[in-house]
Write an enzyme that holds these catalytic residues in place. Sequence first.
Site, short mmCIF file in Angstrom:
data_model
loop_
_atom_site.label_atom_id
_atom_site.label_comp_id
_atom_site.label_asym_id
_atom_site.label_seq_id
_atom_site.Cartn_x
_atom_site.Cartn_y
_atom_site.Cartn_z
N GLU A 128 -6.30 5.17 -9.00
CA GLU A 128 -7.61 5.69 -8.60
C GLU A 128 -8.13 6.78 -9.54
O GLU A 128 -7.39 7.66 -9.99
CB GLU A 128 -7.52 6.26 -7.17
N ASP A 180 0.85 -1.19 0.00
CA ASP A 180 0.00 0.00 0.00
C ASP A 180 0.89 1.24 0.00
O ASP A 180 1.07 1.91 1.02
CB ASP A 180 -0.90 -0.03 1.24
N LYS A 232 -9.41 2.05 -9.45
CA LYS A 232 -10.00 2.23 -8.13
C LYS A 232 -11.07 3.31 -8.16
O LYS A 232 -10.86 4.39 -8.73
CB LYS A 232 -8.93 2.63 -7.10
N PHE A 274 -12.03 -1.20 4.47
CA PHE A 274 -11.05 -0.44 5.24
C PHE A 274 -11.12 -0.80 6.72
O PHE A 274 -11.96 -0.28 7.46
CB PHE A 274 -11.30 1.06 5.05
N THR A 292 -13.09 0.82 -3.58
CA THR A 292 -12.42 1.21 -2.35
C THR A 292 -13.35 2.01 -1.45
O THR A 292 -14.53 2.18 -1.76
CB THR A 292 -11.14 2.00 -2.71
#
Length: 320
Positions: free
Chosen positions: A98, A19, A134, A180, A158
């Site tokens: 993203e 990440d 994303k 998350f 996400t």
Amino acid sequence: MTNKSKLEQLKEMTTVVADTGDFEAISQYSPEDATTNPSLILKAAQMPAYKNLVSQVIAAVAAENLSSEEQLSLCMDKLAVGIGGKIVAVVPGRVSTEVDARLSFDTAGSISKARQIISLYEKAGIGKERVLIKMASTFEGIRAAELLEKEGINCNLTLLFNFSQAAAAADAGAYLISPFVGRILDWHKASTGRTDYSPAEDPGVQSVTQIYNYYKQSGYNTVVMGASFRNIDEITELAGCDRLTISPQLLQELDADFGVLTRKLDPKNTGASIEYILGGESSFRYELNNDPMATEKLSHGIRAFVADQVKLESWLKEFK
């Protein structure tokens, strides 16, 4: 104690994803994939290792016959793809890139931006099979993913905080979701005043466990990738999850720990049957609205990503 670190043991049961946008850190821990987001791109772009890339992107965009607004938008996309390209060079799998978080409630806009990102990757010689697009797990983001998947563009949904989002994402055929974990824990700590949760009691861990078991029971192919970890206990409690995306700091902690790692999630042992009736748009919106944690964290996450996107745009305007 074992002769393998917990990171090595984890890799035997879970696909480990880095990440970060720091390709040097990625190289160190040999993950399968890597994920980025606007916050990580902002941080990565300011690293010395990326200075030449930023200069090249700005020069290439300046040569285009575009308005200043169009130039900035293209610059942002090219930078994200450039960093993604560096990452793809050091991982065998995929990189997640993203879509602009300001498009989180715009299905058509998200689809258009996703196609643009994939096109830029292809021009750089990187096929779409190496990329995940994303998008936030809003109703509009999920609908965009549904259509993009039919075009062969795989998506990572996400900012996912509750079961309703996860069920809708799988029903839409999303390639992967990123629930998350740590941000769920953050909310519960702040709202209850309770500061100490055992790994098994951690509400973020419990959420991912429920989603994982539901997917396996229902036969969904959507990949569950736990994200946003606050400590390695959350990670070890989800050992066996399809994928886990982990920051370099926590990868380092796992690599230095030689304790025994026990598998916790297993498609052959998903516990009691989880019953859920999937509704349409109104049901989705009502269920999300009825979950204050998910509503607040989704909204906050989008705002935070937009804020970092704007910071990066401002930084690029001043870049020398």
